[in-house]
Design a protein around this motif. Structure first.
Motif, short mmCIF file in Angstrom:
data_model
loop_
_atom_site.label_atom_id
_atom_site.label_comp_id
_atom_site.label_asym_id
_atom_site.label_seq_id
_atom_site.Cartn_x
_atom_site.Cartn_y
_atom_site.Cartn_z
N THR A 50 29.82 44.45 51.25
CA THR A 50 30.02 44.62 49.82
C THR A 50 31.47 44.34 49.42
OG1 THR A 50 29.49 46.04 47.93
CG2 THR A 50 30.59 47.08 49.77
N SER B 60 32.99 46.05 35.81
CA SER B 60 31.53 45.94 35.89
C SER B 60 31.09 45.42 37.26
CB SER B 60 31.01 45.00 34.79
OG SER B 60 31.65 43.75 34.91
N ARG B 61 31.89 44.58 37.86
CA ARG B 61 31.56 44.05 39.20
C ARG B 61 31.63 45.16 40.24
NH1 ARG B 61 33.20 39.09 41.16
NH2 ARG B 61 32.68 38.37 39.06
N TYR B 63 31.30 48.26 39.73
CA TYR B 63 30.15 49.13 39.48
C TYR B 63 28.89 48.57 40.12
CZ TYR B 63 26.78 52.02 37.03
OH TYR B 63 25.76 52.89 36.76
N ARG B 64 28.64 47.29 39.92
CA ARG B 64 27.42 46.67 40.45
C ARG B 64 27.40 46.71 41.98
NH1 ARG B 64 27.99 42.74 36.68
NH2 ARG B 64 28.68 41.19 38.22
N ARG B 65 28.57 46.60 42.60
CA ARG B 65 28.63 46.62 44.06
C ARG B 65 28.39 48.00 44.63
NH1 ARG B 65 27.71 42.17 43.62
NH2 ARG B 65 29.13 40.39 43.62
N ILE B 67 27.18 50.91 42.98
CA ILE B 67 26.12 51.78 42.46
C ILE B 67 24.83 51.82 43.31
CG2 ILE B 67 24.87 50.32 40.77
CD1 ILE B 67 26.18 53.89 40.21
N PRO B 68 24.42 50.70 43.95
CA PRO B 68 23.23 50.82 44.80
C PRO B 68 23.42 51.82 45.94
CG PRO B 68 23.78 48.51 44.41
CD PRO B 68 24.93 49.32 43.91
N HIS B 116 28.68 55.14 29.93
CA HIS B 116 27.82 53.95 29.88
C HIS B 116 27.32 53.65 28.48
CE1 HIS B 116 27.92 53.14 34.09
NE2 HIS B 116 27.62 54.39 34.37
N ASP B 127 37.22 44.46 30.71
CA ASP B 127 36.51 44.50 31.98
C ASP B 127 37.39 44.04 33.14
OD1 ASP B 127 33.60 43.03 33.51
OD2 ASP B 127 34.14 45.14 33.38
#
Lengths: 152, 165
Positions: A50, B60-61, B63-65, B67-68, B116, B127
């Motif tokens: 990641t 945002s990037r 976060y996307r990385r 959050i999973p 959010h 961002d």
């Protein structure tokens, strides 16, 4: 010497107060969260799993700072928790395993991981191996610590 | 309420959690390890919000990385937490530390929702900024404070649940 430590006034203060022990233990867990999350984010980046768009060193650098802050908290609280049961803990093989793995994880991070991370994009095999070993060592520390406290 | 909780403790699951040889220890170990995956990863997003780390990547990037990982962590946290609760429901319910822990959890969720639904809405412009605006930084700081409270209370609760006050 460890027995002397266990008989000290500090050992008695801590050992006889549930609230002091509980507070030290909970602060130790804060330090643990800082250390382990730094280890995890570093390990995942080195493994290339990641945050690949961030240069490895730009993950390892802040992670190292957070790790040192967490380590300070855990080391101080850990030492204070150790004092009332110094002799028993020192003789305990699970505790010794935890400390050995901790030393290994720290050596790995400061001697290897930072160096490999600063080499830049070209070294992915070395990065992945470093990430895997580092992560395994830290998970080992955490599991040994849990085993020590839960099974004693 | 206590009646319901005593009945919960008396169920097969509750009894297993309390009385099996290693059930409790395994659940606690899972709960603590998943803490790193859940709160540990949220921490790194909070550090990005505060402009303290990972500034080269857009908010945002990051976060996307992260959050999973955090989401899977939280699924394990809530599952293991629920199982632990069934074993010790009445003592937990009466513990002031447990009540503070649950309140902090709810506030952390509210803080995240506010970020959010409100703060992030204007996100296009900042961002990529290494240091996000004040509202975003505040969300990160509040998040860290609340999660620290959850962790502290979780541990304090365990030590004090069965002792006289």
């Amino acid at each position: 010497m460890l027995e002397a430590l266990q008989d000290s006034w500090l050992a008695h203060e801590i050992g006889e107060s549930q609230m002091i022990t509980a507070s030290l233990s909970s602060l130790h867990l804060i330090g643990f969260t800082l250390v382990m999350s730094s280890a995890l984010v570093s390990g995942l980046r080195m493994l290339g799993v990641t945050l690949r768009e961030v240069a490895a060193i730009n993950v390892i650098r802040p992670a190292t700072r957070a790790l040192l802050i967490g380590l300070s908290i855990s080391a101080v609280t850990g030492a204070l928790l150790f004092i009332p049961r110094a002799a028993g803990a020192a003789a305990n093989s699970v505790f010794r395993l935890k400390m050995t793995l901790l030393l290994g994880a720290l050596v790995m991070h400061f001697a290897v991981t930072r160096r490999v991370a600063s080499r830049g994009a070209g070294d992915t095999a070395a990065q992945r191996a470093t990430g895997a070993v580092g992560l395994a060592l830290w998970v080992g520390v955490a599991l040994a610590g849990l085993a020590f406290i839960l099974l004693e | 309420m206590l009646d319901i909780l005593h009945r919960l403790e008396a169920t097969g699951v509750g009894t297993l959690v309390r009385e099996s040889l290693y059930g409790f220890q395994i659940l606690v170990a899972i709960h603590v390890m998943a803490l790193v995956l859940s709160v540990g990863m949220i921490l790194w997003f909070d550090l990005r919000l505060l402009g303290l780390a990972l500034g080269s990547a857009p908010v945002s990037r990051v976060y996307r990385r992260l959050i999973p990982w955090a989401t899977s962590g939280f699924v394990v946290m809530f599952s293991s937490g629920a199982l632990l609760f069934t074993g010790f429901a009445s003592a937990a319910y009466q513990s002031p530390f447990f009540r503070i822990k649950v309140s902090a959890l709810l506030l952390a969720a509210a803080n995240a929702a506010f970020y959010h639904l409100v703060t992030e809405r204007g996100g296009r412009s900042w961002d990529s900024a290494a240091t996000p605006p004040a509202a975003a930084r505040l969300a990160g700081l509040v998040s860290m404070a609340l999660w620290a409270t959850v962790i502290l209370c979780g541990r304090l609760m365990a030590y004090t649940m069965y002792s006289p006050p």
